[in-house]
Design a protein around this motif. Structure first.
Motif, short mmCIF file in Angstrom:
data_model
loop_
_atom_site.label_atom_id
_atom_site.label_comp_id
_atom_site.label_asym_id
_atom_site.label_seq_id
_atom_site.Cartn_x
_atom_site.Cartn_y
_atom_site.Cartn_z
N ILE A 152 -28.63 27.59 41.73
CA ILE A 152 -28.29 27.47 43.14
C ILE A 152 -27.89 26.03 43.45
O ILE A 152 -28.25 25.10 42.73
N HIS A 153 -27.09 25.86 44.50
CA HIS A 153 -26.67 24.54 44.97
C HIS A 153 -27.28 24.27 46.34
O HIS A 153 -27.57 25.20 47.10
N GLY A 154 -27.43 22.99 46.65
CA GLY A 154 -27.94 22.60 47.96
C GLY A 154 -27.01 21.62 48.65
O GLY A 154 -26.32 20.83 48.00
N CYS A 155 -26.97 21.68 49.98
CA CYS A 155 -26.23 20.73 50.81
C CYS A 155 -27.11 20.33 51.98
O CYS A 155 -27.86 21.15 52.52
N VAL A 156 -26.99 19.06 52.36
CA VAL A 156 -27.84 18.52 53.43
C VAL A 156 -26.97 17.76 54.42
O VAL A 156 -26.13 16.94 54.02
N THR A 164 -24.48 16.67 48.82
CA THR A 164 -24.36 17.91 48.06
C THR A 164 -24.85 17.70 46.64
O THR A 164 -24.78 16.58 46.11
N THR A 165 -25.35 18.76 46.02
CA THR A 165 -25.73 18.69 44.62
C THR A 165 -24.54 18.94 43.71
O THR A 165 -24.63 18.70 42.50
N GLY A 166 -23.44 19.44 44.26
CA GLY A 166 -22.32 19.88 43.44
C GLY A 166 -21.27 18.81 43.22
O GLY A 166 -21.34 17.70 43.76
#
Length: 291
Positions: A162-166, A207-209
């Motif tokens: 999974i990816h995360g964004c803040v 973002t983690t991506g």
């Protein structure tokens, strides 16, 4: 330490993970959590737009953010209703303005994003008209922000894949979204901003991506002047960031980061002697490479 997060990941939500059994490298039985993905079909008024693979939380934000970031919904549009049917896995966004995107749908192209992200022929139409605000990024904010993100419970730590964004202001995370595709996580935040009347003037996006062209385009379209990732860059992502005046920071792990665009916004106020390296238990997606 407490953070004023308005939306946080909920790794305990039983809809988002499933326990499955298998064997490990030694042939021993194991049980592990895996992320659940499901289809969500999006309609804009009477037109079917796309079916996305998503973890299924915040479908209303995802639908609105997707339409905004594909230039199908305009910032000044009036959304009269968002209907979500969990059983049918359908979300319908209704607007005051009449819409018809059959021609645009024929021009869509597959992008480098996870989960079959799509970009449409005129996705970049409005980019040259956007002037990003003057802003400052203090490195002390950046280190406190990444520490706060890395120590927040997340679905990634529970099940991975999974990816995360803040969305953040200075060193404070405001909204933390996760999904199987990083573009879905971006779109959820864009939808939240639209519904809450938030603008990007004083915001930072994390973002983690990978920092791809589409990540840059979406950040600029949200009016956010600073984009940070723990992962790496693509050449077109860097080129577009420089063209649009976006501050682009990648490989932000522990005390390290690299800025390849908009570095004039950065104020180097943090003494690196007081910044620690990233601990193994805090590592997120991208720790092993430019994911």
């Amino acid at each position: 330490m407490s953070h004023p997060l308005r939306i946080v990941p909920d790794p305990a939500d039983p809809r988002l993970t499933r326990r499955v059994t298998g064997v490990d490298e030694a042939g021993r039985p194991v049980e592990t959590a895996v992320t659940v993905e499901r289809g969500l079909t999006l309609y804009l008024n009477a037109q079917e737009i796309v079916t996305m693979m998503t973890i299924g939380d915040y479908p209303e934000y995802l639908a609105i953010g997707y339409l905004l970031n594909q230039n199908m919904l305009h910032p000044d549009d009036v959304v009269t209703q968002v209907e979500y049917d969990e059983d049918l896995e359908v979300v319908v966004v209704r607007t005051e303005r009449e819409t018809d995107f059959e021609d645009k749908l024929r021009k869509r192209t597959q992008t480098s994003g996870c989960a079959q992200g799509t970009a449409f022929g005129d996705l970049m139409e409005a980019l040259d008209e956007i002037v990003l605000p003057q802003a400052t990024l203090r490195t002390s904010w950046l280190y406190r922000l990444t520490h706060a993100i890395n120590t927040t419970p997340s679905l990634y730590l529970e099940a991975g894949a999974i990816h995360g964004c803040v969305l953040a202001r200075e060193d404070q995370p405001l909204v933390y979204m996760e999904d199987v595709g990083r573009h879905n996580a971006v779109d959820k935040i864009a939808g939240w901003m639209f519904r809450e009347g938030e603008n990007g003037v004083d915001k930072i996006f994390y973002t983690t991506g990978r920092l791809t062209s589409e990540m840059v385009i979406k950040t600029v379209r949200m009016g956010i002047p600073i984009l940070v990732s723990r992962s790496g860059f693509t050449a077109w992502g860097v080129e577009l960031a420089r063209r649009t005046g976006l501050t682009l920071i990648g490989r932000a792990r522990g005390k390290r980061f690299v800025a390849l665009a908009g570095e004039e916004r950065i104020v180097f106020d943090q003494d690196l002697a007081y910044v620690g390296e990233e601990s193994a238990k805090s590592r997120r997606k991208g720790a092993g490479g430019d994911d």
